[in-house]
Design a protein around this motif. Structure first.
Motif, mmCIF file in Angstrom:
data_model
loop_
_atom_site.group_PDB
_atom_site.id
_atom_site.type_symbol
_atom_site.label_atom_id
_atom_site.label_comp_id
_atom_site.label_asym_id
_atom_site.label_seq_id
_atom_site.Cartn_x
_atom_site.Cartn_y
_atom_site.Cartn_z
ATOM 1 N N VAL A 96 -1.295 11.421 0.301
ATOM 2 C CA VAL A 96 -0.273 11.410 -0.726
ATOM 3 C C VAL A 96 -0.903 11.722 -2.078
ATOM 4 O O VAL A 96 -2.013 11.270 -2.373
ATOM 5 N N LEU A 153 0.825 -1.201 0.000
ATOM 6 C CA LEU A 153 0.000 0.000 0.000
ATOM 7 C C LEU A 153 0.864 1.259 0.000
ATOM 8 O O LEU A 153 0.647 2.199 -0.778
ATOM 9 N N LEU A 154 1.857 1.243 0.886
ATOM 10 C CA LEU A 154 2.729 2.412 0.990
ATOM 11 C C LEU A 154 3.444 2.685 -0.325
ATOM 12 O O LEU A 154 3.543 3.821 -0.774
ATOM 13 N N ARG A 198 -5.258 1.322 -7.514
ATOM 14 C CA ARG A 198 -5.588 2.432 -6.626
ATOM 15 C C ARG A 198 -7.094 2.477 -6.339
ATOM 16 O O ARG A 198 -7.717 3.526 -6.339
ATOM 17 N N SER A 249 11.370 4.941 -1.701
ATOM 18 C CA SER A 249 10.053 4.506 -1.229
ATOM 19 C C SER A 249 10.153 3.188 -0.480
ATOM 20 O O SER A 249 9.545 3.002 0.572
ATOM 21 N N VAL A 284 -3.078 7.551 5.033
ATOM 22 C CA VAL A 284 -1.988 7.163 4.141
ATOM 23 C C VAL A 284 -2.424 7.264 2.690
ATOM 24 O O VAL A 284 -1.728 7.783 1.829
ATOM 25 N N ILE A 285 -3.618 6.760 2.433
ATOM 26 C CA ILE A 285 -4.053 6.731 1.037
ATOM 27 C C ILE A 285 -4.314 8.121 0.482
ATOM 28 O O ILE A 285 -4.021 8.426 -0.662
ATOM 29 N N ARG A 286 -4.884 8.978 1.321
ATOM 30 C CA ARG A 286 -5.377 10.236 0.775
ATOM 31 C C ARG A 286 -4.387 11.397 0.821
ATOM 32 O O ARG A 286 -4.444 12.307 0.013
ATOM 33 N N VAL A 295 -4.506 -2.470 -4.863
ATOM 34 C CA VAL A 295 -3.440 -1.486 -4.666
ATOM 35 C C VAL A 295 -2.904 -1.016 -6.008
ATOM 36 O O VAL A 295 -2.722 0.178 -6.241
ATOM 37 N N LEU A 349 -9.351 2.758 -3.925
ATOM 38 C CA LEU A 349 -9.325 3.123 -2.508
ATOM 39 C C LEU A 349 -10.361 2.428 -1.647
ATOM 40 O O LEU A 349 -10.030 1.865 -0.614
ATOM 41 N N VAL A 394 1.256 4.130 -2.887
ATOM 42 C CA VAL A 394 0.967 5.521 -2.617
ATOM 43 C C VAL A 394 2.166 6.416 -2.921
ATOM 44 O O VAL A 394 2.035 7.475 -3.522
#
Ligand SMILES: Nc1ncnc2c1ncn2[C@@H]1O[C@H](COP(=O)(O)OP(=O)(O)OP(=O)(O)O)[C@@H](O)[C@H]1O
Ligand SMILES: [Mg+2]
Lengths: 290, 283, 329
Positions: C25, B136-137, C292, B147, C21-23, C289, C294, B140
């Motif tokens: 960035v 996930l990281l 994306r 990263s 975390v998702i939003r 993922v 969400l 993103v």
């Protein structure tokens, strides 16, 4: 004819030249109670363990014979030996708090042996266990049978262990300081209980203790141990009338009299210790030259 | 008894040396990659696709461990892959260690609300599936070496924090710490001079283990195609490609797999060996 | 009760962390969904549809409100409710994890018992070395090795998918393994097991090593206790003593650890499912993922967190049940 006879039993720590038992000989007639006394580390428990075949892995027998009911135990296969001991001997352990399996109920801990080793019917074993619990003066045997060990007091647990030891009508019981872990008032009851049970069932007992007072109450004979060596083997009356060995004499002098609890303790004098040490050295040297 | 213990000791020694030897080898390969690698790891040659390693019939001379489907030299990619693996191991390992051990020390030594907050974060972190979290990281932040390193630090700091917190608590309760405080030293100073040296062996062991874990995470991320732009040579990327062509060209999978396996094993054996030798607490 | 509260706080924390975390960035998921020629207006419309035009706290509370009612939103790529998609995949992952857990317990238990039976011998030393190896290497690598070994070199198991695609499946639930047994379709069951075996084994190996080590250690400690010695004097052999007297008490400390480790195992399914193209939650998560997606990501992560905390609760309960001291105390 002796029920148990040790002939020159020697033991040491595995692969080390450090003897734990030095040619120990003693005999136990049926129904006889023999005290085994000596200071801590003298090897008293080791003798009991050797008889019951539960020596620690690190300890090995280096000589001598253990005769049980006319049979040399060491000639039997491990399996047969285990079964023989399971059928005819029992142990009353020192610490009742650790000698019962905490995650099992009391009932199977008493009856398992009757069923598995002696081949009884489960129902008969349960009846027998309850009888025995009654005999060791436990109020509500049926309830106790269903209990877990942690629900019972130390004294109760020791009674249960005694009941469990006598349940299979063994010919020989090894009692390894059965009262040391209990408090004083309970100690007396338990001692009396063991004595009564012994008298009723006619069981021979090897009674390990370092308390000569206890010996005087329950035993017929005694062996005094020092450094894994029997320094005196005597019957009770003549021992308390006058021990033969200087070390025994000093030991007796060091024991407070039950009749006179206020009397001061005289420790075993150094000269006496030096004396037995000398005997042990002489013994080891003789061994080395064989 | 004594013999058995000696045997274990000796084994532990051998374990340490073997691990150190392999890691040294990988480090050398990484350092001198341009000198050792027989080919450019990125050079494609579609006429040389899926050549087998040298001992198999039909091998192309000069391509010792064969080529992948794009005709890139497996050995050269393996050597360059060591660069990324080791960089990640060292940088991510060290950064994770600093963050995690720092927070753990603070929580364990200062107690109070600091501990409450850090512990709560540890709980939350423990409820995340780590692989998913790292993926996930990366998704993103976008792929790339930085990263990956950040992702590893973010997901793995709890590994240090939990252990060091517990140890710092134990140490903090000891007399010598109290006497240092009584002697009028500040809290931070006591923490750094009295507690830190005592938990240092544990930190070193955890760090070694963490480096192995970092290598694996990098490989996993490359495997799901999220780590480094795809043609760069990474072991995980090679494995990913090898997995696809496993029935046609097993060597594309096998060699990076062996390299990864040995490296991870070496880091962890090194850690375990150090633990047995120096750290009475973790043992 | 306090346990439940901390669990809730943890779950909430997980939700916040994922959300943020998702939003926070940059990177617009909506833009990725649209064809190249889309206008600003199109983007705005979609943004409004998925609620991305609101502030992050607003979005969070709207989402949380839905979650409380079991609504995790709508997947962006599949345009279906997340709840349904996720629950559809959950059985596959659960079956895989439980299968792996069972395998780990059987293998680890066997190692521990065998090692205790032969303690202080070469056998025990060998078991220790094997356990050490199994522990050092993570499930991902075991998976790859198993694929090589039993999928390619000696192809006895399937290495991808959950079931052979050409088979007709008469199932009403997604618990294929379980349902095939219930329906006595052993042909299907065998096919499913053959697909599941390697991924489950890969997950099980590290855990089995942990169980083996810890259980052996506590068994060995238990073997010195008085009640075990007493059982020996009653004529019982070593194996019997280990199984009947020592095992139950030795299991308790292992159990707590197995709980934590089981959650790690479940976390491991993410990559193992990918490796074996197994159609479970993990595989779906990775796709989500990469796309994306969400709402889908959030749903899956929360579900994993739920499972993790649930497992920990169950372990605590189990501990209380198995430990008579707690049961009657
Ligand atoms: N597992 C073991 N390994 C090695 N040596 C042991 C072991 N257990 C006991 N010993 C040694 O054997 C000797 C005799 O021990 P034993 O337990 O028989 O003493 P004891 O006479 O029963 O003493 P106590 O009154 O303290 O119970 C001691 O010197 C002890 O150190
Ligand atoms: Mg003793």
């Amino acid at each position: 004819m002796n029920y148990l006879e040790l002939k020159g039993l020697s033991a040491r720590i595995m692969r080390q030249n450090h003897p734990l038992l030095r040619s120990v000989s003693l005999a136990l007639a049926p129904g006889e109670v023999r005290g085994l006394v000596g200071e801590s580390g003298a090897g008293k428990s080791m003798i009991g363990k050797a008889v019951l075949g539960i020596l620690p892995k690190a300890v090995e027998l280096t000589g001598g014979e253990i005769w049980l009911d006319g049979q040399d135990l060491q000639r039997l296969s491990a399996r047969d030996r285990r079964h023989r001991i399971g059928q005819s001997c029992a142990l009353i352990p020192q610490d009742p708090l650790t000698a019962l399996n905490p995650s099992r109920r009391i009932a199977p801990q008493i009856t398992d042996r009757l069923v598995d080793i002696l081949g009884w019917e489960r129902a008969r074993a349960v009846t027998r266990a309850e009888e025995l619990l009654h005999e060791v003066r436990i109020e509500d045997p049926a309830r106790v049978m269903r209990a877990y060990p942690h629900e019972l007091s130390g004294g109760m647990r020791q009674r249960i262990l005694i009941a469990s030891a006598f349940a299979a009508e063994p010919k020989l019981i090894v009692a390894d300081e059965p009262t040391t872990a209990l408090d004083v008032t309970v100690q007396k009851q338990i001692l009396k209980l063991i004595k009564d049970m012994q008298a009723r069932h006619g069981t021979a007992i090897l009674f390990v203790t370092h308390d000569l007072g206890v010996v005087s109450k329950v035993c017929n004979r005694l062996s005094v141990l020092y450094g894994g060596m029997v320094v005196e083997d005597n019957d009770i009356d003549s021992f308390f009338a006058g021990p033969r060995h200087p070390y025994s004499r000093a030991l007796l002098a060091a024991t407070p009299k039950y009749t006179d609890p206020g009397a001061s303790l005289t420790p075993v004098p150094d000269s006496v210790i030096a004396g037995v040490r000398g005997e042990i050295e002489a013994f080891d040297q003789r061994q080395a030259h064989v | 008894m004594a013999d058995a213990r000696m045997m274990v000791r000796r084994q532990a020694g051998a374990r340490l040396w073997l691990s150190a030897f392999w890691l040294g080898l990988v480090a050398l390969a990484a350092l001198f990659a341009p000198l050792i690698a027989p080919h450019d790891p990125l050079a494609q040659d579609l006429f040389l696709g899926r050549m087998p390693p040298f001992w198999v019939a039909g091998a192309e001379p000069g391509y010792w461990l064969g080529t992948d489907s794009l005709g890139r030299d497996v050995l050269s990619r393996l050597i360059y892959g060591a660069r990324i693996a080791l960089t990640v191991a060292l940088v991510a390992g060290a950064a994770t260690c600093v963050l995690g051990a720092g927070l753990g020390l603070m929580a364990g030594y200062m107690r109070g609300w600091v501990d409450t907050v850090i512990s709560r974060f540890i709980d939350i972190w423990m409820a995340f599936p780590p692989v998913l979290f790292s993926i996930l990281l990366i998704a993103v932040m976008g792929p790339g070496l930085i990263s990956i390193i950040i992702a590893i630090v973010i997901i793995d700091w709890t590994r240090f924090a939990r252990v060091i917190r517990a140890e710092a608590m134990g140490q903090g309760a000891m007399d010598y710490v109290a006497s240092a405080r009584v002697a009028g030293r500040g809290r931070i100073s006591t923490m750094l001079t009295e507690i830190l040296p005592n938990v240092l062996p544990t930190i070193v062991v955890l760090l070694t283990l963490e480096m192995g874990i970092a290598v694996i995470i990098e490989a996993i991320l490359s495997f799901v195609n999220l780590s480094i732009p795809t043609d760069d040579a990474t072991w995980g990327g090679m494995i990913s490609e090898g997995r696809v062509s496993i029935h046609q060209a097993w060597w594309v999978l096998v060699f990076p797999l062996i390299a990864l396996f040995l490296t991870v094993l070496a880091f962890s054996q090194l850690g375990e060996g150090l633990k047995d030798r120096y750290d009475p607490v973790l043992r | 009760m306090g346990r439940l509260l901390t669990t809730l706080i943890t779950l909430l924390g997980v939700a916040v962390v994922v959300f943020v975390v998702i939003r926070v960035v940059p990177g617009n998921p909506i833009a990725m969904m649209l064809p190249p020629g889309a206008t600003e207006a199109d983007i705005a419309r979609l943004n409004a549809l998925y609620g991305f035009d609101k502030s992050i706290p607003q979005q969070f509370f709207i989402w949380l409100g839905g979650v409380v009612q079991g609504d995790f939103g709508t997947s962006i790529t599949a345009r279906q409710p997340v709840t349904g998609m996720v629950l559809g995949r959950l059985p596959a992952t659960l079956e895989l994890s439980v299968m792996a857990l069972v395998m780990a317990c059987v293998m680890g238990g066997a190692m521990a018992l065998w090692g205790t039976r032969r303690r202080e011998t070469k056998t025990e030393a060998a078991i220790d070395v094997a356990n050490g190896m199994a522990l050092s290497v993570p499930d991902f690598l075991w998976g790859l090795l198993l694929i090589l070994g039993f999928g390619v070199l000696w192809p006895v198991f399937h290495i991808s998918g959950r079931v052979t695609p050409s088979l007709e499946l008469p199932f009403t639930t997604n618990f294929y393994l379980f349902e095939s047994l219930i329906r006595l379709r052993f042909d299907l069951w065998a096919d499913i097991v053959s697909h599941m075996f390697l991924p489950a084994l890969a997950l099980a190996i590290p855990l089995s090593a942990i169980i083996g080590q810890l259980l052996k250690q506590s068994l060995k400690e238990t073997m010195h206790l008085d009640y075990v010695t007493l059982a020996r004097t009653r004529g019982y052999g070593e194996t019997h003593v280990i199984l009947r007297e020592a095992l139950r008490n030795a299991i308790l400390p292992t159990l707590t650890l197995v709980g934590v480790q089981f959650t790690f195992l479940i976390g491991g399914t993410v990559i193992i499912e990918r490796l074996f193209s197994y159609e479970g939650l993990g595989n779906m998560a990775i796709e989500a993922v990469t796309n994306r997606d969400l709402p889908l990501i959030q749903g899956i992560v929360i579900l994993f967190a739920l499972i993790f905390t649930g497992v920990n609760l169950v372990v605590d309960l189990l501990y209380a049940v198995l430990n008579p001291r707690l049961r009657h105390g």
